[in-house]
Enzyme design. Structure first.
Site, PDB file in Angstrom:
ATOM      1  CE  LYS A   1      -1.588  -9.808  -2.643  1.00  0.00           C
ATOM      2  NZ  LYS A   1      -3.039  -9.542  -2.561  1.00  0.00           N
TER       3      LYS A   1
ATOM      4  N   GLY B   1      -2.828  -1.853  -7.360  1.00  0.00           N
ATOM      5  CA  GLY B   1      -1.697  -2.769  -7.408  1.00  0.00           C
ATOM      6  C   GLY B   1      -1.934  -3.910  -8.383  1.00  0.00           C
TER       7      GLY B   1
ATOM      8  CB  SER C   1      -1.333 -10.148   1.169  1.00  0.00           C
ATOM      9  OG  SER C   1      -2.674 -10.329   1.586  1.00  0.00           O
TER      10      SER C   1
ATOM     11  CD  GLN D   1      -9.029  -5.011  -6.675  1.00  0.00           C
ATOM     12  OE1 GLN D   1      -9.722  -5.672  -5.920  1.00  0.00           O
ATOM     13  NE2 GLN D   1      -8.031  -4.268  -6.225  1.00  0.00           N
TER      14      GLN D   1
ATOM     15  CG  HIS E   1      -1.861  -1.086   1.371  1.00  0.00           C
ATOM     16  ND1 HIS E   1      -1.752  -2.038   2.358  1.00  0.00           N
ATOM     17  CD2 HIS E   1      -2.959  -1.419   0.653  1.00  0.00           C
ATOM     18  CE1 HIS E   1      -2.765  -2.897   2.248  1.00  0.00           C
ATOM     19  NE2 HIS E   1      -3.501  -2.556   1.214  1.00  0.00           N
TER      20      HIS E   1
ATOM     21  CB  VAL F   1       5.452  -4.178  -2.813  1.00  0.00           C
ATOM     22  CG1 VAL F   1       6.503  -4.146  -1.721  1.00  0.00           C
ATOM     23  CG2 VAL F   1       5.432  -2.863  -3.581  1.00  0.00           C
TER      24      VAL F   1
HETATM   25  P1  AMP Z   1      -6.489  -3.894  -0.403  1.00  0.00           P
HETATM   26  O1  AMP Z   1      -6.331  -3.092   0.845  1.00  0.00           O
HETATM   27  O2  AMP Z   1      -6.048  -5.304  -0.288  1.00  0.00           O
HETATM   28  O3  AMP Z   1      -7.869  -3.739  -1.016  1.00  0.00           O
HETATM   29  O4  AMP Z   1      -5.487  -3.266  -1.449  1.00  0.00           O
HETATM   30  C1  AMP Z   1      -5.543  -1.895  -1.786  1.00  0.00           C
HETATM   31  C2  AMP Z   1      -4.662  -1.663  -2.987  1.00  0.00           C
HETATM   32  O5  AMP Z   1      -3.304  -2.024  -2.684  1.00  0.00           O
HETATM   33  C3  AMP Z   1      -5.066  -2.525  -4.205  1.00  0.00           C
HETATM   34  O6  AMP Z   1      -4.943  -1.737  -5.382  1.00  0.00           O
HETATM   35  C4  AMP Z   1      -4.050  -3.633  -4.163  1.00  0.00           C
HETATM   36  O7  AMP Z   1      -3.814  -4.219  -5.428  1.00  0.00           O
HETATM   37  C5  AMP Z   1      -2.824  -2.896  -3.665  1.00  0.00           C
HETATM   38  N1  AMP Z   1      -1.858  -3.836  -3.108  1.00  0.00           N
HETATM   39  C6  AMP Z   1      -2.059  -4.731  -2.107  1.00  0.00           C
HETATM   40  N2  AMP Z   1      -0.947  -5.487  -1.912  1.00  0.00           N
HETATM   41  C7  AMP Z   1      -0.029  -5.057  -2.818  1.00  0.00           C
HETATM   42  C8  AMP Z   1       1.305  -5.442  -3.136  1.00  0.00           C
HETATM   43  N3  AMP Z   1       1.928  -6.424  -2.484  1.00  0.00           N
HETATM   44  N4  AMP Z   1       1.948  -4.787  -4.126  1.00  0.00           N
HETATM   45  C9  AMP Z   1       1.324  -3.793  -4.802  1.00  0.00           C
HETATM   46  N5  AMP Z   1       0.068  -3.378  -4.551  1.00  0.00           N
HETATM   47  C10 AMP Z   1      -0.609  -4.001  -3.578  1.00  0.00           C
END
Ligand code: AMP
Length: 256
Positions: free
Chosen positions: A147, A145, A183, A151, A35, A174
């Site tokens: 990842k 992201g 994650s 999505q 994030h 990342v």
């Molecule tokens: P989330 O809180 O899991 O909904 O993620 C919020 C944003 O952070 C989303 O766009 C994810 O794809 C991104 N994100 C989560 N983990 C990673 C990672 N390891 N590398 C890059 N982006 C990430």
């Protein structure tokens, strides 16, 4: 750094701005260095950066997963402040869903594959909340992201399909030093499963057929949801204990 729980208050702030580069990073909190990389990029590229933290129940198909979703609000806000975020929005369900989820955004093709085939209603929940957030925040750029590659692609295509005014920026994955994709759910892995977890990406990158990768993961102790290659990108979802992990690798970049 401003913090608000009110969409009305956010809109008042947004209307008061004279800003030509507003960046937006939507998250579900429990922030980690993945994030942070999105926030850093927004802060570097934009005049002002908005972070949202909202755990969107509509995209969870599993009550246990939602109940166990980590929450570290105080640390999240401290990190956001340190990274130079200007505004954090923390809406509640009633604010986000005044319609009680009567209105939904559905995609009929790509959302049915991969995670969509295994998590009923997941992408409808994701697309609906992102549509709402993009309309509220009115950013010039929003950072997602890779990842969550499926999505990211679905959101980029939704923005095009509905003529929304925000540019979608895809950011690289990342990883922890051992290769595990960062994650929020990783904190829920037991020590044993945390040690095993890097094998997931190692096997995704191997020059094997998808079924062979799935077989090797099962043998190693993973419960495999799917391993599937589409357009030279291998996607996977597995469960370790109660924790669901997803990842993807570009076979093109891996030279496979
Ligand atoms: P989330 O809180 O899991 O909904 O993620 C919020 C944003 O952070 C989303 O766009 C994810 O794809 C991104 N994100 C989560 N983990 C990673 C990672 N390891 N590398 C890059 N982006 C990430």
């Amino acid at each position: 750094m401003k913090i608000t729980r009110s969409i009305t208050e956010y809109k008042r702030w947004r209307n008061s701005l004279n800003c030509t580069a507003l960046g937006f990073v939507p998250t579900m909190g429990a922030l980690h260095i993945g994030h942070a990389s999105l926030l850093e990029r927004s802060v570097a590229e934009c005049e002002l950066t908005v972070l949202s933290i909202y755990v969107n129940a509509a995209q969870f198909d599993n009550a246990g997963d939602l109940a166990n979703y980590p929450d570290s609000r105080e640390q999240d806000l401290a990190l956001a402040e340190k990274l130079g975020v200007d505004m954090v929005i923390l809406p509640e369900y009633d604010q986000m869903y005044p319609d009680n989820y009567r209105y939904q955004v559905d995609e009929k093709v790509f959302s049915q594959k991969l995670c969509g085939a295994h998590r009923s209603g997941h992408f409808t929940g994701v697309l609906t909340v992102v549509m709402k957030l993009l309309n509220i925040v009115q950013a010039h750029k929003a950072y997602f992201g890779k990842k969550d590659y499926q999505q990211y692609r679905l959101i980029a295509d939704m923005v095009e399909a509905f003529f929304l005014g925000t540019e979608i920026v895809g950011c690289e994955i990342v990883r922890e030093p051992d290769g595990l994709a960062c994650s929020s759910r990783n904190v829920n892995l037991s020590d044993h499963f945390r040690k095993l977890a890097p094998k997931f990406r190692q096997l995704l990158m191997r020059d094997l057929l998808d079924d062979e990768v799935a077989g090797a993961l099962s043998l190693a102790g993973f419960e495999v949801d799917y391993i599937e290659t589409l357009e030279k990108r291998r996607y996977g979802a597995v469960t370790l204990g109660e924790v669901r992990l997803i990842d993807n690798v570009s076979l093109f970049e891996e030279g496979l």
